[in-house]
Design an enzyme around this catalytic site. Structure first.
Site, PDB file in Angstrom:
ATOM      1  N   ASN A   1      -8.283   4.301  -2.502  1.00 49.16           N
ATOM      2  CA  ASN A   1      -7.690   3.077  -1.980  1.00 49.16           C
ATOM      3  C   ASN A   1      -6.993   2.322  -3.116  1.00 49.16           C
ATOM      4  O   ASN A   1      -7.031   2.735  -4.272  1.00 49.16           O
ATOM      5  CB  ASN A   1      -8.781   2.213  -1.331  1.00 49.16           C
ATOM      6  CG  ASN A   1      -8.243   1.275  -0.284  1.00 49.16           C
ATOM      7  OD1 ASN A   1      -7.039   1.056  -0.169  1.00 49.16           O
ATOM      8  ND2 ASN A   1      -9.131   0.687   0.503  1.00 49.16           N
TER       9      ASN A   1
ATOM     10  N   CYS B   1       0.829  -1.210   0.000  1.00 46.00           N
ATOM     11  CA  CYS B   1       0.000   0.000   0.000  1.00 46.00           C
ATOM     12  C   CYS B   1       0.859   1.253   0.000  1.00 46.00           C
ATOM     13  O   CYS B   1       0.511   2.267  -0.614  1.00 46.00           O
ATOM     14  CB  CYS B   1      -0.934  -0.006   1.203  1.00 46.00           C
ATOM     15  SG  CYS B   1      -0.079   0.046   2.806  1.00 46.00           S
TER      16      CYS B   1
ATOM     17  N   HIS C   1      -2.261   0.940   7.066  1.00 47.69           N
ATOM     18  CA  HIS C   1      -2.577   1.037   5.639  1.00 47.69           C
ATOM     19  C   HIS C   1      -2.298   2.451   5.135  1.00 47.69           C
ATOM     20  O   HIS C   1      -2.388   3.415   5.899  1.00 47.69           O
ATOM     21  CB  HIS C   1      -4.051   0.681   5.419  1.00 47.69           C
ATOM     22  CG  HIS C   1      -4.439   0.446   3.994  1.00 47.69           C
ATOM     23  ND1 HIS C   1      -3.659  -0.246   3.097  1.00 47.69           N
ATOM     24  CD2 HIS C   1      -5.557   0.827   3.291  1.00 47.69           C
ATOM     25  CE1 HIS C   1      -4.276  -0.300   1.920  1.00 47.69           C
ATOM     26  NE2 HIS C   1      -5.417   0.359   2.010  1.00 47.69           N
TER      27      HIS C   1
END
EC number: 3.4.22.50
Length: 323
Positions: free
Chosen positions: A289, A136, A269
């Site tokens: 995202n 991520c 994240h």
């Protein structure tokens, strides 16, 4: 919008918000078919069903208490810990070189527009899918550089996350990394190639970067310290989309709407802050995202502002200036 499309939109929202725990076996069988799930044994299938049932109960509770809508999705047969371990990736690097300058934003936020969204200016690249690789940090970092490039050159490009995974000696590939150290690594490497020249593999591999094909470099990077969450608005408008660290524990089954209640127990994240707005007097952030377009609002999500939802202001926000 046609009556037919409106019907299916409303139908989809109602169905996802009105689950019945007694129908969990039916939901599970449909889930297995929809996502083509293959389990090694009946025991494993039963174990996954129990996890699914637990997640379904959590979805029902969230839909009852939150303003956002949650649904069964591709993560629903995984425990929260499994999903965080496989699909996020924010973690401590082996070392850091401290190239990024720390900027203290100590003045209260000024007045700006009530709404702002970089997508409206066509400065946000398409949503990607990191898959089962804890990268991520690479996706959020490069998403911000893609936007910086679009702002500077009025053209969208996709940069190579695989180069970051393979060649960044500061972070640790699919095992995790941090945002500011990713910027530092790009400074050390000298630049980043486009995705077509160095395609994504969703796994660690040896470094194959070609410096003659670099299209974006980082001139300098900044890390921002502030006690005012709203100061992120100023940074967002003036410096461009911002990669931020969050606790993703409560967004796994998100479908749409503004998340009001989001855990703040530990950052795990990285996502990209692209805008903000107000809906029914509730101010919210808009974030991109890296879980594909079949998650959330076509890959984006919203969280309430000024309550430190998902721990959005717990870590220093990082930005970079490209060359």
């Amino acid at each position: 919008m046609s009556k037919f499309l409106l019907y299916w939109f409303v139908y989809g929202v109602v169905c996802s918000a009105a689950y019945d725990i007694l129908k969990a076996p039916n939901y599970f069988e449909e889930f297995v078919r929809q996502y083509n799930k293959q389990y090694d044994s009946e025991y494993e299938k039963l174990r996954r069903y129990k996890i699914f049932q637990h997640n379904l109960n959590d979805i029902i509770t969230k839909n009852r208490n939150d303003t956002a809508v949650y649904k069964i999705n591709k993560f629903s047969d995984l425990s929260k810990d499994e999903t965080i371990a496989k699909y996020t990736g924010l973690s401590l690097p082996l070392h850091t070189q401290n190239f990024c300058e720390v900027v203290v934003l100590d003045r209260p936020p000024g007045k700006g527009p009530l709404e702002f969204d970089w997508r409206r200016f066509n400065k946000i690249t398409s949503v990607k899918n990191q898959g089962m690789c804890g990268a991520c940090w690479a996706f959020a970092t490069l998403a911000s550089l893609e936007s910086q490039f679009a702002i500077a050159h009025d053209r969208l490009i996709n940069l190579s996350e695989q180069q970051m995974i393979d060649c960044d000696s500061v972070d640790v590939g699919c095992e995790g990394g941090l945002l500011h150290t990713a910027f530092e690594a790009i400074i050390s490497m000298g630049g980043v190639q486009i995705e077509n020249d160095y395609p994504y593999e969703s796994s660690n591999n040896y470094c194959r970067m070609d410096p003659t094909k670099f299209v974006v470099g980082v001139k300098q990077c900044n890390r921002y310290i502030t006690i005012y969450e709203e100061k992120l608005k100023d940074v967002l408008r003036l410096a461009g989309p911002i990669p931020v660290a969050i606790d993703a524990s409560d967004i796994l089954n998100y479908e749409q709407g503004i998340i009001k209640y989001c855990a703040n127990n530990g950052l795990n994240h990285a996502v990209l802050l692209v805008g903000y707005g107000v809906e029914n007097n509730v101010p919210y952030w808009i974030l991109k995202n890296s879980w594909g377009t079949d998650w959330g609002e076509q890959g984006f999500f919203k969280i309430q502002q000024n309550v430190n939802a998902c721990g959005i202001k717990n870590e220093l926000a990082s930005t970079a200036e490209i060359n």
